[in-house]
Design a protein around this motif. Structure first.
Motif, PDB file in Angstrom:
ATOM      1  N   ASP A 126       0.828  -1.211   0.000  1.00  0.00           N
ATOM      2  CA  ASP A 126       0.000   0.000   0.000  1.00  0.00           C
ATOM      3  C   ASP A 126       0.862   1.261   0.000  1.00  0.00           C
ATOM      4  OD1 ASP A 126      -2.284  -1.410  -0.078  1.00  0.00           O
ATOM      5  OD2 ASP A 126      -2.865  -1.080   2.006  1.00  0.00           O
ATOM      6  N   TRP A 159      -6.504   8.584  -4.125  1.00  0.00           N
ATOM      7  CA  TRP A 159      -5.830   7.280  -4.247  1.00  0.00           C
ATOM      8  C   TRP A 159      -4.700   7.145  -3.222  1.00  0.00           C
ATOM      9  CZ3 TRP A 159      -6.378   2.538  -5.478  1.00  0.00           C
ATOM     10  CH2 TRP A 159      -5.309   1.722  -5.825  1.00  0.00           C
ATOM     11  N   ARG A 204     -11.294   4.946   4.490  1.00  0.00           N
ATOM     12  CA  ARG A 204     -11.086   4.399   3.153  1.00  0.00           C
ATOM     13  C   ARG A 204     -12.423   4.212   2.423  1.00  0.00           C
ATOM     14  NH1 ARG A 204     -10.369  -0.454   0.322  1.00  0.00           N
ATOM     15  NH2 ARG A 204      -8.479  -0.459  -0.966  1.00  0.00           N
ATOM     16  N   ASN A 262      -4.627   4.320   0.029  1.00  0.00           N
ATOM     17  CA  ASN A 262      -3.501   3.426   0.313  1.00  0.00           C
ATOM     18  C   ASN A 262      -2.703   3.832   1.557  1.00  0.00           C
ATOM     19  OD1 ASN A 262      -3.492   1.495  -2.012  1.00  0.00           O
ATOM     20  ND2 ASN A 262      -3.472   3.425  -3.131  1.00  0.00           N
ATOM     21  N   LEU A 300     -13.768   5.917  -1.141  1.00  0.00           N
ATOM     22  CA  LEU A 300     -14.249   5.144  -2.301  1.00  0.00           C
ATOM     23  C   LEU A 300     -15.677   5.540  -2.658  1.00  0.00           C
ATOM     24  CD1 LEU A 300     -12.764   1.581  -1.637  1.00  0.00           C
ATOM     25  CD2 LEU A 300     -11.928   3.345  -3.185  1.00  0.00           C
ATOM     26  N   ARG A 351     -10.651   0.111  -9.869  1.00  0.00           N
ATOM     27  CA  ARG A 351     -10.480  -1.287  -9.460  1.00  0.00           C
ATOM     28  C   ARG A 351     -11.007  -1.505  -8.035  1.00  0.00           C
ATOM     29  NH1 ARG A 351      -5.433  -1.252 -10.989  1.00  0.00           N
ATOM     30  NH2 ARG A 351      -4.616  -0.996  -8.891  1.00  0.00           N
ATOM     31  N   GLU A 352     -10.635  -0.612  -7.137  1.00  0.00           N
ATOM     32  CA  GLU A 352     -11.035  -0.777  -5.730  1.00  0.00           C
ATOM     33  C   GLU A 352     -12.539  -0.583  -5.538  1.00  0.00           C
ATOM     34  OE1 GLU A 352      -9.205  -2.007  -3.268  1.00  0.00           O
ATOM     35  OE2 GLU A 352      -7.697  -2.257  -4.826  1.00  0.00           O
ATOM     36  N   LYS A 376     -14.171  -3.740  -6.704  1.00  0.00           N
ATOM     37  CA  LYS A 376     -13.983  -4.789  -5.687  1.00  0.00           C
ATOM     38  C   LYS A 376     -14.962  -4.584  -4.529  1.00  0.00           C
ATOM     39  CE  LYS A 376      -9.062  -5.775  -6.140  1.00  0.00           C
ATOM     40  NZ  LYS A 376      -7.776  -5.507  -5.479  1.00  0.00           N
ATOM     41  N   SER A 377     -15.077  -3.327  -4.081  1.00  0.00           N
ATOM     42  CA  SER A 377     -16.001  -3.029  -2.976  1.00  0.00           C
ATOM     43  C   SER A 377     -17.430  -3.369  -3.363  1.00  0.00           C
ATOM     44  CB  SER A 377     -15.935  -1.548  -2.611  1.00  0.00           C
ATOM     45  OG  SER A 377     -14.711  -1.245  -2.056  1.00  0.00           O
TER      46      SER A 377
END
Lengths: 110, 241
Positions: free
Chosen positions: B140, B179, B190, B183, B194, B231-232, B235-236
């Protein structure tokens, strides 16, 4: 002009379309190399539920995917917003669904 | 790209939010001259009413960015010889931002979007707690470090065609900042970050054209940071968060 929901919808429809496009290309190559006539092709597709599902799914995915893509272009290039933008997106989706499903129906219905 | 003549033909945009036009100036051609030197010379020797912004002159503060021959650049570190075309230079205010006067733009929309992207640090401990150790070689931290040297110059923001077409879009700098915090193991929100970058005008509007990475004077890659955010968030989404 992309919300997360529209972004995901466009990605998911792209994922659905990718294997279907490959399948369609394979069918085209097979039909042409084998020298199948229109009648021979229709005899295989008419009344076939698998072909109706194959191309029907493709049409639904394309309609959603293209409508979202055109929506972004209309917003960013032509500065379309609000109701007009929503109307354009839905109208394009509906047109592609209508034209596409009509074509699918004509080759798969008995 | 050379300039052998004794004077430079410099066009400088003059005006305000209501409009304006380019004004031409003849500026002495000197060795090791930067675009900021040229602008300063015009203001000090020809027209003291010329408005522009700068502070450090050494590429640290990020306040002197302008459009030079149509491209966004940090003017204090841009040599005349590097950008001159047919002995002519055109200097204009940064694209995608409202003009206050001449070459000075209103940076409010730019920094408002940093806040909107949750580009602010969310502490997890107080000054009374021990300092949290951060492992510099953790995955990270490596991702955060790659994006952290932003000087807020707004060059990427001015270069971004998506910002131009969609004024709601948060832009490369704000998303790059988000971003780094996603990280940052010391940041406590976090999920909120997002969520903030997934709203209207969020990271999903990026078309990955890459102008931000091409023009960033510190050679950062906001496009990579934005791809990371996409991407994150995906994923979430699949994890149901």
């Amino acid at each position: 002009m992309l919300t997360f929901r529209l972004f995901m919808l466009q990605r998911v429809t792209a994922l659905i379309m990718a294997p279907l496009v490959l399948g369609h290309l394979a069918v085209m190559v097979y039909a042409i190399r084998g020298g199948l006539s229109t009648g021979a092709i229709l005899s295989r597709t008419q009344g076939s539920l698998p072909w109706a599902i194959f191309y029907g799914t493709f049409v639904v995915a394309v309609s959603i995917h293209a409508a979202i893509g055109v929506r972004v272009i209309a917003a960013e290039i032509f500065h379309m917003r609000g109701l007009l933008l929503n109307a354009l997106s839905w109208a394009l989706c509906a047109f592609l669904l209508f034209a596409g499903l009509r074509a699918v129906l004509s080759v798969t219905a008995l | 790209m050379s300039s052998d003549t004794k004077t430079l033909d410099v066009s400088v945009w003059r005006g305000d939010s209501a409009g304006g036009k380019f004004e031409r100036f003849q500026v002495p051609n000197q060795q090791s001259q930067t675009i900021l030197d040229v602008v300063v010379w015009i203001q000090q020797k020809i027209d003291p009413t010329l408005a522009y912004r700068y502070a450090c002159r050494v590429g640290m503060c990020g306040s002197c960015a302008m459009m030079v021959n149509g491209e966004p650049r940090w003017t204090c570190r841009t040599h005349v010889l590097k950008v001159i075309r047919d002995n002519r230079i055109e200097v204009a205010p940064l694209r995608n931002l409202p003009v206050i006067k001449d070459l000075a733009t209103d940076m409010d929309p730019f920094f408002t979007k940093w806040v909107k992207a949750e580009g602010v640090f969310h502490p997890t401990s107080s000054r009374d707690d021990d300092i949290v150790k951060v492992n510099p070689s953790s995955d990270d931290r490596i991702l955060a470090d790659a994006a952290i040297e932003c000087i807020n110059c707004a060059v990427c923001y001015a270069s971004c065609d998506t910002v131009q077409g969609n004024p709601e879009y948060l832009g490369p700098a704000a998303l790059n900042r988000a971003w780094t915090l996603v990280n940052d193991e010391k940041d406590g929100k976090r999920a909120d970050i997002l969520d903030a970058v997934s709203q209207r005008g969020g990271c999903h509007n990026c078309h990955s054209q890459g102008s931000c990475a091409k023009f960033c004077p510190n050679e950062l890659s906001p496009i990579t940071s934005i791809a990371g955010l996409k991407r994150e968030t995906i994923k979430s989404f699949f994890k149901g968060r």
